[in-house]
Design an enzyme around this catalytic site. Structure first.
Site, PDB file in Angstrom:
ATOM      1  N   SER A 136       0.798  -1.307   0.303  1.00 61.26           N
ATOM      2  CA  SER A 136      -0.129   0.168  -0.325  1.00 61.26           C
ATOM      3  C   SER A 136       0.700   1.272  -0.142  1.00 61.26           C
ATOM      4  O   SER A 136       2.410   1.216   0.199  1.00 61.26           O
ATOM      5  CB  SER A 136      -0.668   0.450   1.365  1.00 61.26           C
ATOM      6  OG  SER A 136      -1.551   1.131   1.757  1.00 61.26           O
ATOM      7  N   TYR A 149      -1.734  -0.725  10.294  1.00 55.58           N
ATOM      8  CA  TYR A 149      -1.393  -0.721   9.254  1.00 55.58           C
ATOM      9  C   TYR A 149      -0.345  -0.886   8.324  1.00 55.58           C
ATOM     10  O   TYR A 149       0.063  -1.170   7.661  1.00 55.58           O
ATOM     11  CB  TYR A 149      -2.612  -0.299   8.117  1.00 55.58           C
ATOM     12  CG  TYR A 149      -3.216  -0.279   6.937  1.00 55.58           C
ATOM     13  CD1 TYR A 149      -3.844  -1.861   6.665  1.00 55.58           C
ATOM     14  CD2 TYR A 149      -2.901  -0.165   5.877  1.00 55.58           C
ATOM     15  CE1 TYR A 149      -4.102  -2.632   5.208  1.00 55.58           C
ATOM     16  CE2 TYR A 149      -3.239   0.259   5.110  1.00 55.58           C
ATOM     17  CZ  TYR A 149      -3.550  -1.380   4.327  1.00 55.58           C
ATOM     18  OH  TYR A 149      -4.034  -1.443   3.181  1.00 55.58           O
ATOM     19  N   LYS A 153       2.457  -2.990   6.472  1.00 53.82           N
ATOM     20  CA  LYS A 153       3.306  -2.880   5.109  1.00 53.82           C
ATOM     21  C   LYS A 153       4.285  -2.315   4.518  1.00 53.82           C
ATOM     22  O   LYS A 153       4.948  -2.634   4.002  1.00 53.82           O
ATOM     23  CB  LYS A 153       1.679  -1.656   4.066  1.00 53.82           C
ATOM     24  CG  LYS A 153       0.317  -2.308   4.389  1.00 53.82           C
ATOM     25  CD  LYS A 153       0.121  -4.117   3.401  1.00 53.82           C
ATOM     26  CE  LYS A 153      -1.037  -3.474   3.768  1.00 53.82           C
ATOM     27  NZ  LYS A 153      -1.514  -5.077   2.027  1.00 53.82           N
TER      28      LYS A 153
HETATM   29  P1  NDP Z   1     -11.841  -6.742   0.753  1.00 50.29           P
HETATM   30  O1  NDP Z   1     -11.579  -6.328   2.126  1.00 50.29           O
HETATM   31  O2  NDP Z   1     -12.247  -6.321  -0.097  1.00 50.29           O
HETATM   32  O3  NDP Z   1     -10.619  -8.235   0.287  1.00 50.29           O
HETATM   33  C1  NDP Z   1     -10.014  -8.536   1.231  1.00 50.29           C
HETATM   34  C2  NDP Z   1     -10.289 -10.297   1.016  1.00 50.29           C
HETATM   35  O4  NDP Z   1      -9.049 -10.534   1.552  1.00 50.29           O
HETATM   36  C3  NDP Z   1     -11.771 -10.776   0.425  1.00 50.29           C
HETATM   37  O5  NDP Z   1     -11.564 -11.865   0.474  1.00 50.29           O
HETATM   38  C4  NDP Z   1     -11.206 -11.029   2.920  1.00 50.29           C
HETATM   39  O6  NDP Z   1     -12.043 -12.387   2.733  1.00 50.29           O
HETATM   40  C5  NDP Z   1      -9.563 -11.603   2.256  1.00 50.29           C
HETATM   41  N1  NDP Z   1      -8.888 -11.865   3.228  1.00 50.29           N
HETATM   42  C6  NDP Z   1      -9.174 -11.249   4.350  1.00 50.29           C
HETATM   43  N2  NDP Z   1      -8.261 -11.484   5.666  1.00 50.29           N
HETATM   44  C7  NDP Z   1      -7.953 -13.215   5.529  1.00 50.29           C
HETATM   45  C8  NDP Z   1      -7.096 -14.356   6.078  1.00 50.29           C
HETATM   46  N3  NDP Z   1      -7.347 -14.453   7.501  1.00 50.29           N
HETATM   47  N4  NDP Z   1      -8.219 -15.546   5.511  1.00 50.29           N
HETATM   48  C9  NDP Z   1      -8.037 -15.642   4.579  1.00 50.29           C
HETATM   49  N5  NDP Z   1      -8.377 -14.449   3.428  1.00 50.29           N
HETATM   50  C10 NDP Z   1      -8.475 -13.683   4.009  1.00 50.29           C
HETATM   51  O7  NDP Z   1     -10.269  -5.823   0.881  1.00 50.29           O
HETATM   52  P2  NDP Z   1      -9.527  -5.071  -0.476  1.00 50.29           P
HETATM   53  O8  NDP Z   1      -9.344  -5.725  -1.935  1.00 50.29           O
HETATM   54  O9  NDP Z   1      -9.547  -3.948  -0.875  1.00 50.29           O
HETATM   55  O10 NDP Z   1      -7.998  -5.068  -0.532  1.00 50.29           O
HETATM   56  C11 NDP Z   1      -6.560  -5.883  -1.220  1.00 50.29           C
HETATM   57  C12 NDP Z   1      -5.332  -5.959  -1.364  1.00 50.29           C
HETATM   58  O11 NDP Z   1      -4.986  -4.450  -1.207  1.00 50.29           O
HETATM   59  C13 NDP Z   1      -4.785  -6.157   0.709  1.00 50.29           C
HETATM   60  O12 NDP Z   1      -3.573  -6.325   0.504  1.00 50.29           O
HETATM   61  C14 NDP Z   1      -5.155  -4.189   0.944  1.00 50.29           C
HETATM   62  O13 NDP Z   1      -4.220  -4.228   2.303  1.00 50.29           O
HETATM   63  C15 NDP Z   1      -4.204  -3.526  -0.259  1.00 50.29           C
HETATM   64  N6  NDP Z   1      -4.595  -2.083  -0.383  1.00 50.29           N
HETATM   65  C16 NDP Z   1      -6.135  -2.321  -0.711  1.00 50.29           C
HETATM   66  C17 NDP Z   1      -6.123  -0.762  -0.372  1.00 50.29           C
HETATM   67  C18 NDP Z   1      -8.212   0.189  -0.296  1.00 50.29           C
HETATM   68  O14 NDP Z   1      -8.288   1.392  -0.989  1.00 50.29           O
HETATM   69  N7  NDP Z   1      -8.941  -0.908  -1.084  1.00 50.29           N
HETATM   70  C19 NDP Z   1      -5.614   0.499  -0.878  1.00 50.29           C
HETATM   71  C20 NDP Z   1      -3.920  -0.078  -0.822  1.00 50.29           C
HETATM   72  C21 NDP Z   1      -3.682  -1.666  -0.599  1.00 50.29           C
HETATM   73  P3  NDP Z   1     -13.228 -11.819   4.224  1.00 50.29           P
HETATM   74  O15 NDP Z   1     -14.231 -11.071   3.647  1.00 50.29           O
HETATM   75  O16 NDP Z   1     -13.842 -13.554   4.283  1.00 50.29           O
HETATM   76  O17 NDP Z   1     -11.994 -11.484   4.732  1.00 50.29           O
END
Ligand code: NDP
Length: 244
Positions: A136, A149, A153
């Site tokens: 991020s 967070y 990262k």
């Molecule tokens: P979402 O919260 O929309 O999706 C995250 C996914 O990861 C979900 O399917 C969730 O499943 C899964 N997940 C979370 N914890 C676990 C776990 N313990 N075991 C297995 N699966 C897990 O996040 P984004 O798509 O927005 O984020 C994706 C990546 O991008 C992350 O690394 C985030 O830090 C990074 N990012 C996001 C930004 C943003 O603004 N959105 C900005 C910069 C970076 P469930 O819902 O079932 O827990």
């Protein structure tokens, strides 16, 4: 353009929702054999319906032993996207032990562990590979309420560099993508307040948040042989936030 994914085996974590889900779909459409790992079974069911051929793997990455068993049995893989993460925002003075533990377990420890399992199998099979860790802009800038967070990262960026150094001789590349805010579920929960989002957008030279596809395209590039000489690097998908 043909990115050379046809027939290659890929593991994407956090593939139930958001960016991870879009990466899994894009890789599958490009001909890769995709295993989609996530926590909520219903998300994986709907993904498998949307994209037949994707192999679902339901596991909580905070559970070390369950992760080892699940990922170990699903490999080997040539491509790995460590995308799963949680964003538990709290003011520094009110950060809880639970938030520290859960965040580091999922955002950092699980990346190290899944990468170990996958890289060991790559090496044992003599497969060259590519790993992309989803970091991020928050790894490199202090953001209010993001103490935990940001720290996960930042640790992930450094982990990726050391992995690149140690895995390079095995022909395994390791890079990160570092997006600005994306309006996935995670983005909406943390950035829906119009005042807060306007203040962030004002600091982004391109004047907008990133789209899911902006992040997906950068991940595909770093997985593909188009980036064959790139390892240990972080690709900003931040509209210029970090230079502003
Ligand atoms: P979402 O919260 O929309 O999706 C995250 C996914 O990861 C979900 O399917 C969730 O499943 C899964 N997940 C979370 N914890 C676990 C776990 N313990 N075991 C297995 N699966 C897990 O996040 P984004 O798509 O927005 O984020 C994706 C990546 O991008 C992350 O690394 C985030 O830090 C990074 N990012 C996001 C930004 C943003 O603004 N959105 C900005 C910069 C970076 P469930 O819902 O079932 O827990």
């Amino acid at each position: 353009p043909e990115l050379g994914f046809r027939g290659r085996r890929a593991l994407v974590t956090g593939a139930g929702k958001g960016i991870g889900r879009a990466v899994a779909v894009a890789l599958s459409k490009a001909g890769a054999r995709v295993t989609a790992l996530s926590r909520t079974a219903a998300d994986l069911d709907s993904l498998a319906r949307e994209c037949p051929g994707i192999e679902p793997l339901c596991v909580d990455l905070a559970d070390w032993d369950a992760t080892e068993a699940a990922v170990g049995a699903a490999g080997p893989f040539e491509l790995l996207v460590n995308n799963a993460a949680v964003a538990m925002l709290q003011p520094f003075l009110r950060v809880t032990r639970e938030a520290v533990e859960r965040s580091f377990d999922v955002n950092f420890r699980a990346v190290l562990h899944v990468s170990q399992i996958v890289a060991r199998q790559m090496i044992a099979q003599g497969l060259p590979g590519a790993i992309v860790n989803v970091s991020s802009q928050a790894s490199q800038r202090a953001l209010r309420d993001h103490a935990v967070y940001c720290s996960t990262k930042s640790a992930l960026d450094m982990l990726s560099k050391v992995m690149a150094m140690e895995l390079g001789p095995h022909k395994i590349r390791v890079n990160t993508v570092n997006p600005t805010v994306v309006m996935t579920d995670m983005g909406r929960i943390n950035w829906s307040d119009p005042q807060k989002s306007a203040a962030m957008i004002n600091r982004i030279p391109l004047g907008k948040f990133a789209e899911v596809d902006d992040v997906v395209n950068s991940i595909l590039f770093l997985l593909s042989d188009k980036s064959a000489m790139t390892t240990g690097s972080s690709l900003m998908v931040d509209g210029g936030f970090l230079v502003s």
